[in-house]
Design a protein around this motif. Structure first.
Motif, PDB file in Angstrom:
ATOM      1  N   ILE A 183       0.895  -1.154   0.000  1.00  0.00           N
ATOM      2  CA  ILE A 183       0.000   0.000   0.000  1.00  0.00           C
ATOM      3  C   ILE A 183       0.933   1.203   0.000  1.00  0.00           C
ATOM      4  O   ILE A 183       1.628   1.458   0.983  1.00  0.00           O
ATOM      5  N   ALA A 184       0.999   1.898  -1.136  1.00  0.00           N
ATOM      6  CA  ALA A 184       2.011   2.916  -1.377  1.00  0.00           C
ATOM      7  C   ALA A 184       1.388   4.309  -1.421  1.00  0.00           C
ATOM      8  O   ALA A 184       0.577   4.596  -2.296  1.00  0.00           O
ATOM      9  N   LEU A 185       1.792   5.163  -0.506  1.00  0.00           N
ATOM     10  CA  LEU A 185       1.315   6.538  -0.455  1.00  0.00           C
ATOM     11  C   LEU A 185       2.350   7.454  -1.093  1.00  0.00           C
ATOM     12  O   LEU A 185       3.495   7.513  -0.628  1.00  0.00           O
ATOM     13  N   ASP A 186       1.955   8.138  -2.150  1.00  0.00           N
ATOM     14  CA  ASP A 186       2.819   9.087  -2.859  1.00  0.00           C
ATOM     15  C   ASP A 186       4.195   8.502  -3.185  1.00  0.00           C
ATOM     16  O   ASP A 186       5.225   9.083  -2.867  1.00  0.00           O
TER      17      ASP A 186
ATOM     18  N   GLU B 263       4.966  -9.431  -8.966  1.00  0.00           N
ATOM     19  CA  GLU B 263       3.551  -9.796  -8.981  1.00  0.00           C
ATOM     20  C   GLU B 263       2.833  -9.408  -7.694  1.00  0.00           C
ATOM     21  O   GLU B 263       1.749  -9.903  -7.429  1.00  0.00           O
ATOM     22  N   VAL B 264       3.422  -8.579  -6.895  1.00  0.00           N
ATOM     23  CA  VAL B 264       2.835  -8.173  -5.616  1.00  0.00           C
ATOM     24  C   VAL B 264       1.627  -7.279  -5.854  1.00  0.00           C
ATOM     25  O   VAL B 264       1.707  -6.328  -6.635  1.00  0.00           O
ATOM     26  N   PRO B 265       0.490  -7.550  -5.198  1.00  0.00           N
ATOM     27  CA  PRO B 265      -0.637  -6.610  -5.302  1.00  0.00           C
ATOM     28  C   PRO B 265      -0.203  -5.219  -4.815  1.00  0.00           C
ATOM     29  O   PRO B 265       0.443  -5.088  -3.781  1.00  0.00           O
ATOM     30  N   LEU B 266      -0.537  -4.213  -5.596  1.00  0.00           N
ATOM     31  CA  LEU B 266      -0.139  -2.840  -5.297  1.00  0.00           C
ATOM     32  C   LEU B 266      -1.369  -1.946  -5.254  1.00  0.00           C
ATOM     33  O   LEU B 266      -2.218  -2.019  -6.142  1.00  0.00           O
ATOM     34  N   HIS B 267      -1.432  -1.107  -4.224  1.00  0.00           N
ATOM     35  CA  HIS B 267      -2.507  -0.123  -4.092  1.00  0.00           C
ATOM     36  C   HIS B 267      -1.848   1.225  -3.848  1.00  0.00           C
ATOM     37  O   HIS B 267      -1.149   1.406  -2.862  1.00  0.00           O
ATOM     38  N   ARG B 268      -2.059   2.150  -4.783  1.00  0.00           N
ATOM     39  CA  ARG B 268      -1.442   3.472  -4.682  1.00  0.00           C
ATOM     40  C   ARG B 268      -2.439   4.490  -4.129  1.00  0.00           C
ATOM     41  O   ARG B 268      -3.602   4.487  -4.505  1.00  0.00           O
TER      42      ARG B 268
ATOM     43  N   ARG C   5      -7.103   2.000  -6.089  1.00  0.00           N
ATOM     44  CA  ARG C   5      -6.244   3.132  -5.767  1.00  0.00           C
ATOM     45  C   ARG C   5      -7.101   4.307  -5.297  1.00  0.00           C
ATOM     46  O   ARG C   5      -8.318   4.287  -5.424  1.00  0.00           O
ATOM     47  N   PHE C   6      -6.419   5.332  -4.784  1.00  0.00           N
ATOM     48  CA  PHE C   6      -7.085   6.498  -4.217  1.00  0.00           C
ATOM     49  C   PHE C   6      -6.279   7.739  -4.570  1.00  0.00           C
ATOM     50  O   PHE C   6      -5.057   7.711  -4.576  1.00  0.00           O
ATOM     51  N   TYR C   7      -7.009   8.840  -4.859  1.00  0.00           N
ATOM     52  CA  TYR C   7      -6.325  10.129  -4.958  1.00  0.00           C
ATOM     53  C   TYR C   7      -7.176  11.193  -4.271  1.00  0.00           C
ATOM     54  O   TYR C   7      -8.404  11.137  -4.276  1.00  0.00           O
ATOM     55  N   ALA C   8      -6.494  12.144  -3.632  1.00  0.00           N
ATOM     56  CA  ALA C   8      -7.165  13.213  -2.902  1.00  0.00           C
ATOM     57  C   ALA C   8      -7.736  14.240  -3.876  1.00  0.00           C
ATOM     58  O   ALA C   8      -7.076  14.647  -4.827  1.00  0.00           O
ATOM     59  N   ASP C   9      -8.976  14.642  -3.636  1.00  0.00           N
ATOM     60  CA  ASP C   9      -9.654  15.658  -4.434  1.00  0.00           C
ATOM     61  C   ASP C   9     -10.657  16.377  -3.540  1.00  0.00           C
ATOM     62  O   ASP C   9     -11.684  15.788  -3.214  1.00  0.00           O
TER      63      ASP C   9
ATOM     64  N   MET D  39      -7.343   3.060   3.304  1.00  0.00           N
ATOM     65  CA  MET D  39      -6.258   2.243   3.859  1.00  0.00           C
ATOM     66  C   MET D  39      -6.788   1.151   4.772  1.00  0.00           C
ATOM     67  O   MET D  39      -6.328   0.010   4.708  1.00  0.00           O
ATOM     68  N   ARG D  40      -7.748   1.489   5.626  1.00  0.00           N
ATOM     69  CA  ARG D  40      -8.337   0.466   6.501  1.00  0.00           C
ATOM     70  C   ARG D  40      -8.950  -0.665   5.685  1.00  0.00           C
ATOM     71  O   ARG D  40      -8.800  -1.842   6.015  1.00  0.00           O
ATOM     72  N   ALA D  41      -9.638  -0.319   4.605  1.00  0.00           N
ATOM     73  CA  ALA D  41     -10.256  -1.347   3.757  1.00  0.00           C
ATOM     74  C   ALA D  41      -9.197  -2.243   3.131  1.00  0.00           C
ATOM     75  O   ALA D  41      -9.368  -3.472   3.072  1.00  0.00           O
ATOM     76  N   MET D  42      -8.106  -1.661   2.660  1.00  0.00           N
ATOM     77  CA  MET D  42      -7.042  -2.474   2.059  1.00  0.00           C
ATOM     78  C   MET D  42      -6.377  -3.354   3.121  1.00  0.00           C
ATOM     79  O   MET D  42      -6.077  -4.526   2.877  1.00  0.00           O
ATOM     80  N   LEU D  43      -6.155  -2.807   4.311  1.00  0.00           N
ATOM     81  CA  LEU D  43      -5.552  -3.599   5.384  1.00  0.00           C
ATOM     82  C   LEU D  43      -6.456  -4.747   5.810  1.00  0.00           C
ATOM     83  O   LEU D  43      -5.982  -5.852   6.077  1.00  0.00           O
ATOM     84  N   ARG D  44      -7.760  -4.519   5.835  1.00  0.00           N
ATOM     85  CA  ARG D  44      -8.704  -5.603   6.131  1.00  0.00           C
ATOM     86  C   ARG D  44      -8.660  -6.669   5.034  1.00  0.00           C
ATOM     87  O   ARG D  44      -8.722  -7.862   5.325  1.00  0.00           O
TER      88      ARG D  44
END
Length: 172
Positions: A85-88, A97-102, A122-126, A161-166
């Motif tokens: 789970i990668a922030l910025d 092949e690792v699942p990636l969430h930006r 993925r997520f972006y701030a708006d 992030m909580r959803a991805m961690l779950r």
């Protein structure tokens, strides 16, 4: 415990705050005072010293550089990586092949990261937030959750992030 926090170059109190906001109690945090977060070898070595078999990375900024490289090395050594789970993580390509969430602090960063491998949801701030705010105050970063399925949902970075961690069994 398999959750491994790879912060950027900032005061440790901001990572502690992130853990509080997300409700993380069992987490390994890279000690950036002795292990540069942008060094995959240092990130890898610290995890290996802990005697873990599998990892789930939550990384920010320079820590994404170290986490991505360490994840690749971890897999080469026979270890399992649940996800990153990668922030910025500007300019950091998706390796392996690792699942990636930006998560990105703005739309432009999200779009530019797409060239390097988007991964899954993925997520972006708006509206956009400051780079460091995404890590230190994720509950304030409102924006779009773009699901791999094509669904779009307006939410905040902490909820994402909580959803991805779950999803990866790192949070109840």
């Amino acid at each position: 415990m398999t959750l491994y926090l790879c912060p950027g170059v900032h005061p440790p109190s901001l990572s502690e705050r992130l853990c509080q906001v997300l409700g993380l109690t069992q987490v390994l945090i890279l000690p950036t005072s002795t292990h540069p977060p942008y060094s995959p070898l240092h990130v890898f070595d610290f995890a290996r010293q802990q005697g873990l078999d599998e990892l789930c990375f939550l990384a920010f900024s320079a820590g994404v550089v170290g986490a991505m490289g360490a994840a690749w090395m971890w897999q080469q050594q026979g270890g399992r990586v649940k996800a990153i789970i990668a922030l910025d993580g500007w300019g950091v390509p998706h390796l392996g092949e690792v699942p990636l969430h930006r998560l990105s602090h703005d739309l432009r960063t999200d779009q530019q990261s797409g060239w390097l491998g988007v991964g899954g949801d993925r997520f972006y701030a708006d509206p956009p937030v400051a780079h460091l705010e995404l890590w230190a105050y994720p509950e304030r970063a409102r924006g779009l959750w773009l699901a791999e399925s094509g669904l779009r949902q307006y939410t905040d970075a902490a909820t994402f992030m909580r959803a991805m961690l779950r999803r990866y069994g790192e949070l109840d």
